[in-house]
Design a protein around this motif. Sequence first.
Motif, PDB file in Angstrom:
ATOM      1  N   UNK A  20      -0.162   1.996 -19.232  1.00 50.59           N
ATOM      2  CA  UNK A  20       1.238   1.999 -18.781  1.00 50.59           C
ATOM      3  C   UNK A  20       1.586   0.559 -18.377  1.00 50.59           C
ATOM      4  N   UNK A  21       2.794   0.180 -18.565  1.00 55.07           N
ATOM      5  CA  UNK A  21       3.190  -1.173 -18.148  1.00 55.07           C
ATOM      6  C   UNK A  21       4.288  -1.093 -17.118  1.00 55.07           C
ATOM      7  N   UNK A  22       4.538  -2.213 -16.438  1.00 53.65           N
ATOM      8  CA  UNK A  22       5.634  -2.267 -15.474  1.00 53.65           C
ATOM      9  C   UNK A  22       6.944  -1.947 -16.181  1.00 53.65           C
ATOM     10  N   UNK A  23       7.757  -1.164 -15.541  1.00 56.69           N
ATOM     11  CA  UNK A  23       9.099  -0.791 -16.009  1.00 56.69           C
ATOM     12  C   UNK A  23       9.090   0.189 -17.177  1.00 56.69           C
ATOM     13  N   UNK A  24       7.915   0.751 -17.524  1.00 60.89           N
ATOM     14  CA  UNK A  24       7.910   1.870 -18.476  1.00 60.89           C
ATOM     15  C   UNK A  24       8.705   3.007 -17.828  1.00 60.89           C
ATOM     16  N   UNK A  25       9.389   3.783 -18.667  1.00 64.20           N
ATOM     17  CA  UNK A  25      10.100   4.951 -18.134  1.00 64.20           C
ATOM     18  C   UNK A  25       9.249   6.178 -18.449  1.00 64.20           C
ATOM     19  N   UNK A  26       8.868   6.919 -17.438  1.00 61.37           N
ATOM     20  CA  UNK A  26       7.998   8.079 -17.692  1.00 61.37           C
ATOM     21  C   UNK A  26       8.524   9.338 -16.994  1.00 61.37           C
ATOM     22  N   UNK A  27       8.057  10.441 -17.531  1.00 59.41           N
ATOM     23  CA  UNK A  27       8.285  11.732 -16.882  1.00 59.41           C
ATOM     24  C   UNK A  27       6.906  12.169 -16.379  1.00 59.41           C
ATOM     25  N   UNK A  28       6.821  12.536 -15.122  1.00 58.43           N
ATOM     26  CA  UNK A  28       5.511  12.811 -14.515  1.00 58.43           C
ATOM     27  C   UNK A  28       5.469  14.242 -13.985  1.00 58.43           C
ATOM     28  N   UNK A  29       4.401  14.940 -14.310  1.00 57.55           N
ATOM     29  CA  UNK A  29       4.242  16.329 -13.861  1.00 57.55           C
ATOM     30  C   UNK A  29       3.030  16.402 -12.948  1.00 57.55           C
ATOM     31  N   UNK A  30       3.151  17.065 -11.829  1.00 55.82           N
ATOM     32  CA  UNK A  30       1.990  17.146 -10.951  1.00 55.82           C
ATOM     33  C   UNK A  30       2.269  17.959  -9.701  1.00 55.82           C
ATOM     34  N   UNK A  31       1.298  17.909  -8.762  1.00 54.72           N
ATOM     35  CA  UNK A  31       1.407  18.655  -7.504  1.00 54.72           C
ATOM     36  C   UNK A  31       1.534  17.695  -6.328  1.00 54.72           C
ATOM     37  N   UNK A  32       2.330  18.119  -5.340  1.00 55.57           N
ATOM     38  CA  UNK A  32       2.493  17.284  -4.149  1.00 55.57           C
ATOM     39  C   UNK A  32       1.305  17.510  -3.228  1.00 55.57           C
ATOM     40  N   UNK A  33       0.704  16.411  -2.754  1.00 58.21           N
ATOM     41  CA  UNK A  33      -0.362  16.589  -1.758  1.00 58.21           C
ATOM     42  C   UNK A  33      -0.228  15.543  -0.653  1.00 58.21           C
ATOM     43  N   UNK A  34      -0.862  15.838   0.450  1.00 56.69           N
ATOM     44  CA  UNK A  34      -0.736  14.938   1.598  1.00 56.69           C
ATOM     45  C   UNK A  34      -1.587  13.693   1.349  1.00 56.69           C
ATOM     46  N   UNK A  35      -1.071  12.552   1.731  1.00 55.51           N
ATOM     47  CA  UNK A  35      -1.851  11.322   1.557  1.00 55.51           C
ATOM     48  C   UNK A  35      -2.852  11.186   2.688  1.00 55.51           C
ATOM     49  N   UNK A  36      -4.021  10.689   2.371  1.00 59.55           N
ATOM     50  CA  UNK A  36      -4.959  10.424   3.469  1.00 59.55           C
ATOM     51  C   UNK A  36      -4.537   9.124   4.159  1.00 59.55           C
TER      52      UNK A  36
END
Length: 609
Positions: free
Chosen positions: A63-79
């Motif tokens: 992936x490069x800077x300023x690529x436009x992406x669609x991202x699928x995933x789950x929300x989780x708490x950051x450590x």
Amino acid sequence: MFRTHSCGELSVAHLNQKVTLAGWVQTIRKFGAITFVDLRDRYGITQLVIGDEINNHLDNNPLGREFVIQAFGFVRERSNKNKNIPTGDIEVNLESYIVLNSAAVPPFTIQDDTDGGDDLRMKYRYLDLRRSCIKNNLLLRYAVTRSVRNFLHEQQFIDIETPFLIKSTPEGARDFVVPSRMNPHEFYALPQSPQTFKQLLMVSGYDRYYQIVKCFRDEDLRSDRQPEFTQIDCEMSFVQQEDILDTFERLVKCVFKEVINIDLKEPFERMSWEDAMWYYGNDKPDTRFAMPITNLKVPTWIFKNKQTLIPKTCVLENGFPVFDQAETILAITIPNASEYSRKQLDELTEWVKRPQIGMNGMAYIKYQKDGNCKSSFDKFYNADNIMGIASACSAKPDDLILILVGKEEKTRKAMSELRLDINARMGNRKKNEYKVLWILDFPLFEYSEDENRWIAKHHPFTAPHPHDIDTMLNNKPAIDNPHEYLKHPYCNLKANAYDMVLNGNEIGGGSIRIHKKELQEKMFESLGISEDEQKKQFGFLLNAFEYGAPPHGGIAFGLDRLCALLGGSESIRDFIAFPKNNAGRDTMLNSPDFLEVKQLSELNIELKK
Ligand code: ASP
């Protein structure tokens, strides 16, 4: 659904939810088997975490800077929480993604402290606009216009559009013109402001008008001016000056409260134009700090009511030739600065000698802590004389007095600049402090010795003060001896006009207008516009005044400047989505540009070689 949430909205309230985001890749940080991507859209930034297979896949498909992406995933708490961003408590564990579009390496970094210079950022303005600092400026601008519209709507103003292709009318600056293909050899002009249209709307009975509107002025671009800029343009019927001041004071107060949560003190201070010029050297004084100018010698018509302030006991006759011969002597007193070093004073002297300021030098008096004065002109005066000047300047022990001498206008401008510069050095021009005031009682006319005629100080539609109307009607504008114009009664006429000044910037200005044909004709005549020209240029307005024109007046605010000041910035460009550079060019479009011969010939235009 393309996206379930924006990049600025997820929090611990969304833990374990399956989400889809879309945006631009701000940064990619790879740590062995795990990669972090900051995904950005207009609303914010969300951290994506990429592990396992996707991470391996990234090795071959980076992936490069300023690529436009669609991202699928789950929300989780950051450590490791990031308290600096609203989404800092969570991250999205990436399950899959789609590259919607790749991006070339941007010519500068898309972040607040970018490495891109002005020119580069203007050429790629669409990338510059991705930076959050510029985005916030545009959001602030939107908040201002929304607040203005709401306020004016509540006050029964209506937004009426006026045309852009109009007729060239003199408003002070040069017009931009547009050739008419259908009417060979004829030109439209772009409006310098909708001035005459809003007045016609008053004649038509729309007694509260406003428009947030582009204005076009072909001026030499001093720094931070734009050839096209936006005004909040307003007009009201059946009003006097006091009604306008009241309405627009409330408007500005409302904008400050709603946009930056600042309570401006009401009523706004009022200052006559003459006081502004006398005490601050210009008609848009910065009053965040006092430091008024002392006029040690100013015998000119603009200051009819003022007198030289130097005490009679210390008349400076047979003293210092530079002072004796000077048209003007102006001083400012800097508190607690009597110990300025030789080097500091030399630096200030060099500053006033710069071509932009144009003084030959600077004199000073150090009012020492021990109560004695030491000056740069000690040998020309006795101690009493010098103490007399110091006391005329209201100086106290430990103060430093700076003195400029020379021609009236130039010296006044120089002192005004010096006052601003010194206070900037002293940290007295604070961005988050706001001082608003009205400047009133402008002269109606200025005399141009070059053109040998009167010029309207505001514009030709501005009414004289009610008590000056008869003087204007009963006197002929002609001047027999141009050197004696100061004796002409026109020099006493005051305009029924007002400017609003914020921290040393004129943010708005307007006037009560002339609404009677006879007075408007007299105004045009006074400005040297012949009867024929009056008919040709302003026949529409003079005719309209024959059909029941109501008393009216208005004001216009410079939206770009107002936004810049509310945003704590010096530059209006950062508050305009697609501004022009200092040469009036749009470097992104490369405009202005040449036309094809075919296009020119359709317009009946042949270019001079
Ligand atoms: N039309 C004026 C200007 O652009 C403002 C006003 O008088 O309302 O300066």
